[in-house]
Design a protein around this motif. Structure first.
Motif, PDB file in Angstrom:
ATOM      1  N   GLU A 382       0.811  -1.211   0.000  1.00  0.00           N
ATOM      2  CA  GLU A 382       0.000   0.000   0.000  1.00  0.00           C
ATOM      3  C   GLU A 382       0.849   1.268   0.000  1.00  0.00           C
ATOM      4  OE1 GLU A 382      -0.465  -1.882   4.220  1.00  0.00           O
ATOM      5  OE2 GLU A 382      -0.336  -2.550   2.123  1.00  0.00           O
ATOM      6  N   LEU A 439      -7.356   0.861  -4.921  1.00  0.00           N
ATOM      7  CA  LEU A 439      -8.037  -0.209  -4.184  1.00  0.00           C
ATOM      8  C   LEU A 439      -7.085  -0.931  -3.222  1.00  0.00           C
ATOM      9  CD1 LEU A 439     -10.368  -1.774  -6.898  1.00  0.00           C
ATOM     10  CD2 LEU A 439     -10.936  -0.130  -5.109  1.00  0.00           C
ATOM     11  N   ILE A 440      -5.805  -1.006  -3.600  1.00  0.00           N
ATOM     12  CA  ILE A 440      -4.813  -1.606  -2.700  1.00  0.00           C
ATOM     13  C   ILE A 440      -4.675  -0.753  -1.437  1.00  0.00           C
ATOM     14  CG2 ILE A 440      -2.355  -2.137  -2.413  1.00  0.00           C
ATOM     15  CD1 ILE A 440      -2.318  -2.917  -5.399  1.00  0.00           C
ATOM     16  N   GLY A 442      -6.935   1.468  -0.434  1.00  0.00           N
ATOM     17  CA  GLY A 442      -8.237   1.456   0.229  1.00  0.00           C
ATOM     18  C   GLY A 442      -8.431   0.242   1.114  1.00  0.00           C
ATOM     19  N   ARG A 443      -7.987  -0.894   0.643  1.00  0.00           N
ATOM     20  CA  ARG A 443      -8.076  -2.125   1.442  1.00  0.00           C
ATOM     21  C   ARG A 443      -7.257  -1.998   2.717  1.00  0.00           C
ATOM     22  NH1 ARG A 443      -6.052  -7.136  -1.835  1.00  0.00           N
ATOM     23  NH2 ARG A 443      -4.095  -5.966  -1.594  1.00  0.00           N
ATOM     24  N   ALA A 444      -6.098  -1.360   2.613  1.00  0.00           N
ATOM     25  CA  ALA A 444      -5.210  -1.230   3.772  1.00  0.00           C
ATOM     26  C   ALA A 444      -5.787  -0.297   4.830  1.00  0.00           C
ATOM     27  CB  ALA A 444      -3.835  -0.736   3.328  1.00  0.00           C
ATOM     28  N   THR A 446      -9.099   0.694   5.185  1.00  0.00           N
ATOM     29  CA  THR A 446     -10.470   0.408   5.666  1.00  0.00           C
ATOM     30  C   THR A 446     -10.631  -0.994   6.220  1.00  0.00           C
ATOM     31  OG1 THR A 446     -11.274  -0.436   3.519  1.00  0.00           O
ATOM     32  CG2 THR A 446     -11.361   1.959   3.874  1.00  0.00           C
ATOM     33  N   GLY A 447      -9.757  -1.895   5.809  1.00  0.00           N
ATOM     34  CA  GLY A 447      -9.908  -3.278   6.215  1.00  0.00           C
ATOM     35  C   GLY A 447     -10.874  -4.056   5.343  1.00  0.00           C
ATOM     36  N   HIS A 448     -11.415  -3.419   4.297  1.00  0.00           N
ATOM     37  CA  HIS A 448     -12.354  -4.073   3.394  1.00  0.00           C
ATOM     38  C   HIS A 448     -11.763  -4.134   1.991  1.00  0.00           C
ATOM     39  CE1 HIS A 448     -15.486  -3.892   6.430  1.00  0.00           C
ATOM     40  NE2 HIS A 448     -15.237  -2.594   6.590  1.00  0.00           N
ATOM     41  N   SER A 449     -11.821  -5.290   1.353  1.00  0.00           N
ATOM     42  CA  SER A 449     -11.359  -5.430  -0.019  1.00  0.00           C
ATOM     43  C   SER A 449     -12.489  -5.102  -0.979  1.00  0.00           C
ATOM     44  CB  SER A 449     -10.850  -6.845  -0.280  1.00  0.00           C
ATOM     45  OG  SER A 449     -10.485  -6.990  -1.636  1.00  0.00           O
ATOM     46  N   ALA A 450     -12.246  -4.161  -1.889  1.00  0.00           N
ATOM     47  CA  ALA A 450     -13.251  -3.782  -2.882  1.00  0.00           C
ATOM     48  C   ALA A 450     -12.969  -4.426  -4.231  1.00  0.00           C
ATOM     49  CB  ALA A 450     -13.308  -2.272  -3.007  1.00  0.00           C
ATOM     50  N   PHE A 451     -11.974  -5.325  -4.269  1.00  0.00           N
ATOM     51  CA  PHE A 451     -11.703  -6.032  -5.521  1.00  0.00           C
ATOM     52  C   PHE A 451     -12.837  -7.013  -5.827  1.00  0.00           C
ATOM     53  CE2 PHE A 451      -7.416  -4.701  -4.313  1.00  0.00           C
ATOM     54  CZ  PHE A 451      -6.906  -4.300  -5.524  1.00  0.00           C
TER      55      PHE A 451
END
Length: 452
Positions: A382, A439-440, A442-444, A446-451
């Motif tokens: 990230e 998105l990489i 964002g995942r880091a 928020t803790g949520h993967s949007a892929f």
């Protein structure tokens, strides 16, 4: 009357240093009494300007040196590494700048520079052992910037060789493979390429590779296509990533240029990085021995180790492209005169230059910290992705603003800025699009993967 005597006194003090011959010549051209009358009618402000101009003797105003490193971040390098940075800068100015536009326009690669680049001893800069120098990631970043500052195509060629191709072997190869290939690649006796992207698969490479591999005895049979593969028209080896039909995991292979079933066709009609020789690769029942399979590459996570490192390098390339555009624009605005003065003296021009410099300096400080984290073993995916997103976005702004300052000349290749504008589009897209890198990050956070 007081102003008159002040003006006469000021003018006389300047004229007294002239010899009589010069005074006689002046009196033949100008009615000195009339001149004194004009001077006495001047306002104090205009009189001051006249005297200042006469005192200057018509000397040209000194212009500050052009330097896109406004906060002098290069000076944070240790002296030995700073010396290497400046050596590479000199190489780029002497060997590359004079030919950059010519080869870009012809969409050809200057093969004659490869031995000269090899003499710099900087390939595989951060790797330890195997003939590589083992320098810091911070220096590696500065060198990527120095190359892209003059020609992003050359910086991309070098990044493929030193980062993607050598990095795949360094991080994912066996000890025997490292011993066999890395010393030769460091000396540029062997040129490498990196084959991950496919005609129909870019961002979805992690789980959607259509190039496949299947083990048959002591060999692997590879089938599929790769696209946008830099250096691949003349590389000696190409790292090919393929999906194993048996376990569905991604594996890596060292494929030699004369390997049966391997072919590379140059991609034509590009609008960016035209000097880079991108190829579309076709693998048709291409047989590779088990000894040429990257022994430590058993899933896409292993591939991502290489991509994390090189993505940080792309952020540095964006800084270099931006710095080249900014410095070119700054020089042009001092050289270009309109309305009787350099356009650099106009407020709107200075406002654009300062905006560009602010973005450039923010980018430089960001990637400097990024490389320090890499040297400290703290770099995460990230971190590299955020730098790639931010720096390439700001790069687009900077090259656009720089091109604006050139007016109509901005579309002429001879002024360099057109090349920076075009090449910026390639940097913006490769090594992960803005959306994927966002998105990489964002995942880091928020803790949520949007892929998908």
């Amino acid at each position: 009357m007081k102003k008159f005597f002040q003006s006469v006194s000021g003018i006389k003090s300047l004229l007294k240093n002239l010899d009589f011959d010069k005074l006689n010549k002046l009196s033949q051209k100008v009615d000195l009494n009339e001149m004194m009358g004009v001077v006495s009618a001047m306002s104090e402000e205009d009189l001051g300007k006249l005297i200042k101009m006469m005192k200057s003797g018509g000397k040209k105003k000194a212009i500050p040196a052009i330097n896109g490193d406004f906060y002098e971040l290069g000076k944070t390098l240790p002296p030995a590494e700073r010396e290497i940075q400046l050596k590479v800068r000199s190489f780029m100015e002497k060997e590359i700048r004079p030919i950059a536009n010519e080869y870009w326009n012809r969409a050809e690669f200057p093969m004659h520079i490869i031995p000269k680049m090899a003499e710099l001893g900087i390939t595989g800069l951060t790797y330890k052992g195997y003939g590589c120098p083992g320098h810091s990631a911070l220096l590696e970043g500065f060198l990527a910037m120095e190359m892209a500052r003059v020609d992003t195509s050359i910086s991309t060629f070098f990044g493929v060789q030193s980062g993607l191709a050598m990095g795949s072997i360094y991080f994912c190869g066996s000890e025997e493979q490292k011993q066999e290939w890395l010393p030769k690649m460091h000396k540029m006796e062997v040129i490498g390429a990196f084959g991950l992207t496919e005609p129909e698969v870019g961002s979805g490479a992690a789980g959607g590779l259509t190039t496949t591999c299947k083990k048959e005895g002591d060999e692997w049979v590879i089938n599929g296509q790769k696209k946008w593969i830099g250096n691949a028209t003349f590389s000696d080896i190409t790292i090919i990533w393929a999906r194993d039909l048996d376990d569905q995991n991604v594996k890596g292979f060292i494929v030699r240029k004369d390997n049966p079933g391997f072919s590379a066709e140059k991609m034509e009609n590009k609008m960016a990085l035209r000097t880079v020789q991108n190829a579309q690769i076709t693998l048709k029942d291409c047989r590779v021995p088990e000894s040429d399979r990257l022994q430590e590459a058993n899933s896409f996570k292993d591939t991502s180790v290489v991509l994390k490192m090189t993505r940080a390098g792309v952020a540095w390339q964006a800084v270099g492209c931006s710095r080249g555009a900014y410095e070119a624009a700054l020089k042009y605005t001092n050289d270009r005169h309109q309305f009787g003065r350099p356009i650099a003296s106009f407020q709107l021009v200075q406002d654009l230059l300062v905006t560009m410099l602010g973005d450039l300096t923010a980018m430089q400080t960001m990637v400097t910290r990024l490389s320090v984290m890499q040297d400290n073993g703290e770099l995460l995916d990230e971190h590299a992705s955020l730098a790639k997103v931010f720096c390439t976005l700001r790069m687009r702004d900077i090259v656009d603003q720089a091109r604006e300052l050139f007016g109509g000349n901005g579309i002429l290749l001879e002024y360099d800025i057109a090349r920076f504008v075009a090449d910026a589009e390639a940097i913006y897209s490769y090594e992960g699009t803005k959306e994927i890198n966002s998105l990489i990050v964002g995942r880091a956070i928020t803790g949520h993967s949007a892929f998908v």
